[in-house]
Design a protein around this motif. Structure first.
Motif, short mmCIF file in Angstrom:
data_model
loop_
_atom_site.label_atom_id
_atom_site.label_comp_id
_atom_site.label_asym_id
_atom_site.label_seq_id
_atom_site.Cartn_x
_atom_site.Cartn_y
_atom_site.Cartn_z
N PHE A 108 66.78 63.32 63.59
CA PHE A 108 67.76 64.06 64.38
C PHE A 108 67.79 65.55 64.08
N GLY A 109 66.63 66.13 63.74
CA GLY A 109 66.53 67.57 63.56
C GLY A 109 67.05 68.09 62.24
N PHE A 110 67.33 67.19 61.29
CA PHE A 110 67.79 67.64 59.98
C PHE A 110 66.62 68.21 59.20
N ILE A 111 66.90 69.12 58.28
CA ILE A 111 65.86 69.76 57.50
C ILE A 111 65.55 68.93 56.25
N LYS A 112 64.28 68.80 55.95
CA LYS A 112 63.87 68.16 54.71
C LYS A 112 62.93 69.11 53.98
N ILE A 113 63.27 69.40 52.71
CA ILE A 113 62.44 70.26 51.89
C ILE A 113 61.83 69.42 50.78
N ILE A 114 60.50 69.34 50.78
CA ILE A 114 59.79 68.54 49.79
C ILE A 114 59.24 69.47 48.71
N ALA A 115 59.64 69.23 47.46
CA ALA A 115 59.13 69.99 46.32
C ALA A 115 58.26 69.06 45.47
N PHE A 116 57.05 69.50 45.16
CA PHE A 116 56.08 68.66 44.46
C PHE A 116 55.56 69.44 43.24
N ASP A 117 55.78 68.84 42.05
CA ASP A 117 55.17 69.36 40.83
C ASP A 117 53.81 68.68 40.70
N LEU A 118 52.76 69.40 41.05
CA LEU A 118 51.43 68.80 41.12
C LEU A 118 50.92 68.38 39.74
N GLU A 119 51.22 69.15 38.73
CA GLU A 119 50.74 68.83 37.38
C GLU A 119 51.43 67.60 36.82
N ALA A 120 52.72 67.50 37.02
CA ALA A 120 53.48 66.35 36.51
C ALA A 120 53.50 65.18 37.47
N ASN A 121 52.94 65.39 38.70
CA ASN A 121 52.94 64.37 39.75
C ASN A 121 54.37 63.89 40.03
N LYS A 122 55.28 64.87 40.17
CA LYS A 122 56.69 64.58 40.39
C LYS A 122 57.13 65.20 41.70
N LYS A 123 57.86 64.43 42.50
CA LYS A 123 58.25 64.90 43.83
C LYS A 123 59.76 64.74 44.01
N LYS A 124 60.35 65.73 44.72
CA LYS A 124 61.78 65.69 45.02
C LYS A 124 62.01 66.11 46.46
N GLU A 125 62.81 65.33 47.20
CA GLU A 125 63.14 65.66 48.58
C GLU A 125 64.61 66.07 48.68
N SER A 126 64.87 67.19 49.36
CA SER A 126 66.23 67.65 49.62
C SER A 126 66.45 67.65 51.13
N LYS A 127 67.43 66.87 51.59
CA LYS A 127 67.75 66.81 53.02
C LYS A 127 69.01 67.63 53.29
N ILE A 128 68.90 68.48 54.30
CA ILE A 128 70.02 69.34 54.67
C ILE A 128 70.43 69.01 56.10
N SER A 129 71.65 68.55 56.27
CA SER A 129 72.18 68.14 57.57
C SER A 129 73.62 68.64 57.69
N PRO A 130 74.20 68.63 58.88
CA PRO A 130 75.62 68.99 59.00
C PRO A 130 76.51 68.17 58.07
N HIS A 131 76.18 66.90 57.91
CA HIS A 131 76.98 66.03 57.04
C HIS A 131 76.89 66.47 55.58
N SER A 132 75.67 66.72 55.10
CA SER A 132 75.51 67.12 53.70
C SER A 132 76.13 68.49 53.43
N ILE A 133 76.06 69.38 54.42
CA ILE A 133 76.68 70.70 54.27
C ILE A 133 78.19 70.57 54.11
N ASN A 134 78.82 69.78 54.98
CA ASN A 134 80.27 69.65 54.96
C ASN A 134 80.79 68.92 53.72
N GLU A 135 79.93 68.18 53.04
CA GLU A 135 80.35 67.47 51.84
C GLU A 135 80.10 68.28 50.57
N ASP A 136 79.35 69.37 50.68
CA ASP A 136 79.01 70.17 49.50
C ASP A 136 80.26 70.90 48.99
#
Length: 216
Positions: A108-136
């Motif tokens: 539904f057009g929400f933003i997803k930012i994927i951060a990847f630590d290539l050396e540690a092979n670790k990944k984190k996803e941050s989703k930004i939506s109207p709902h997540s904004i209003n709850e912050d």
């Protein structure tokens, strides 16, 4: 009699051609299509995007599987979904400290930012939506009036500066009048330990959004 047969034969050919044309049109307009786009990256390597395009009579979707090829290694970044909009075929990865960052979209057009630590092979996803904004907690502390359940609303990446993403959030402020919209520029900063993006500041934009220009 022969003229009748010829006439019937011609009509039959026209009907067959029409049916074939309709089938081709439906497969093109409402079917599925798969293809791959390779995007050379400014930081080096190639972002390989395996794309599945799907459409129906209401809207269309791009389902994208991202892989990052760097030298002899391949890193699976994850997936993005674009609904009713064209996806960014020149998308660039961003490097910050030990994190390689990919902005994309989710449901539904929400933003997803994927951060990847290539050396540690670790990944984190941050989703930004109207709902997540209003709850912050940063947003709620400002006591900004926004109708979360009322449409239209939208989030989009305005700019990227170093380890910060600036998100433009457009939202409705009046339950009766759909044209009463407001907009904020929200700063998200990368947590260099976890890879998550956290809300930091909220600022007003001078230009007020116009419904017909943004959502139509």
């Amino acid at each position: 009699m022969s003229k009748v047969k010829i006439g019937c034969g011609g009509i039959l050919i026209i009907i067959i051609i029409s049916i074939i044309s309709i089938v081709i049109f439906l497969n093109t307009a409402f079917g599925k299509k798969r293809y791959t786009v390779n995007i050379e990256q400014n930081i080096g390597g190639t972002l390989v995007c395996d794309v599945e395009y799907s459409s129906d009579h209401k809207t269309w979707f791009y389902f994208i599987d991202y892989k990052y090829k760097l030298k002899e290694k391949v890193y699976n970044f994850g997936k993005g979904i674009y609904r009713g909009v064209e996806w960014n075929e020149s998308n660039q990865l961003h490097k910050c400290q030990n994190w390689t960052i990919l902005p994309t979209e989710s449901d539904f057009g929400f933003i997803k930012i994927i951060a990847f630590d290539l050396e540690a092979n670790k990944k984190k996803e941050s989703k930004i939506s109207p709902h997540s904004i209003n709850e912050d907690i940063v947003w709620t502390s400002k006591r900004i009036k926004s109708l979360l359940a009322a449409s239209p609303s939208s989030v989009e990446v305005e700019k990227i500066v170093d380890n910060k993403f600036f998100i433009k959030y457009t939202f409705r402020t009046d339950r009766e009048n759909v044209d009463n919209l407001d907009v904020r520029l929200i700063e998200y900063e990368l947590d260099e330990v976890s890879g998550a993006f956290n809300m930091r500041t909220i600022s007003e934009l001078k230009e007020k959004p116009i419904y017909n220009l943004i959502f139509n």
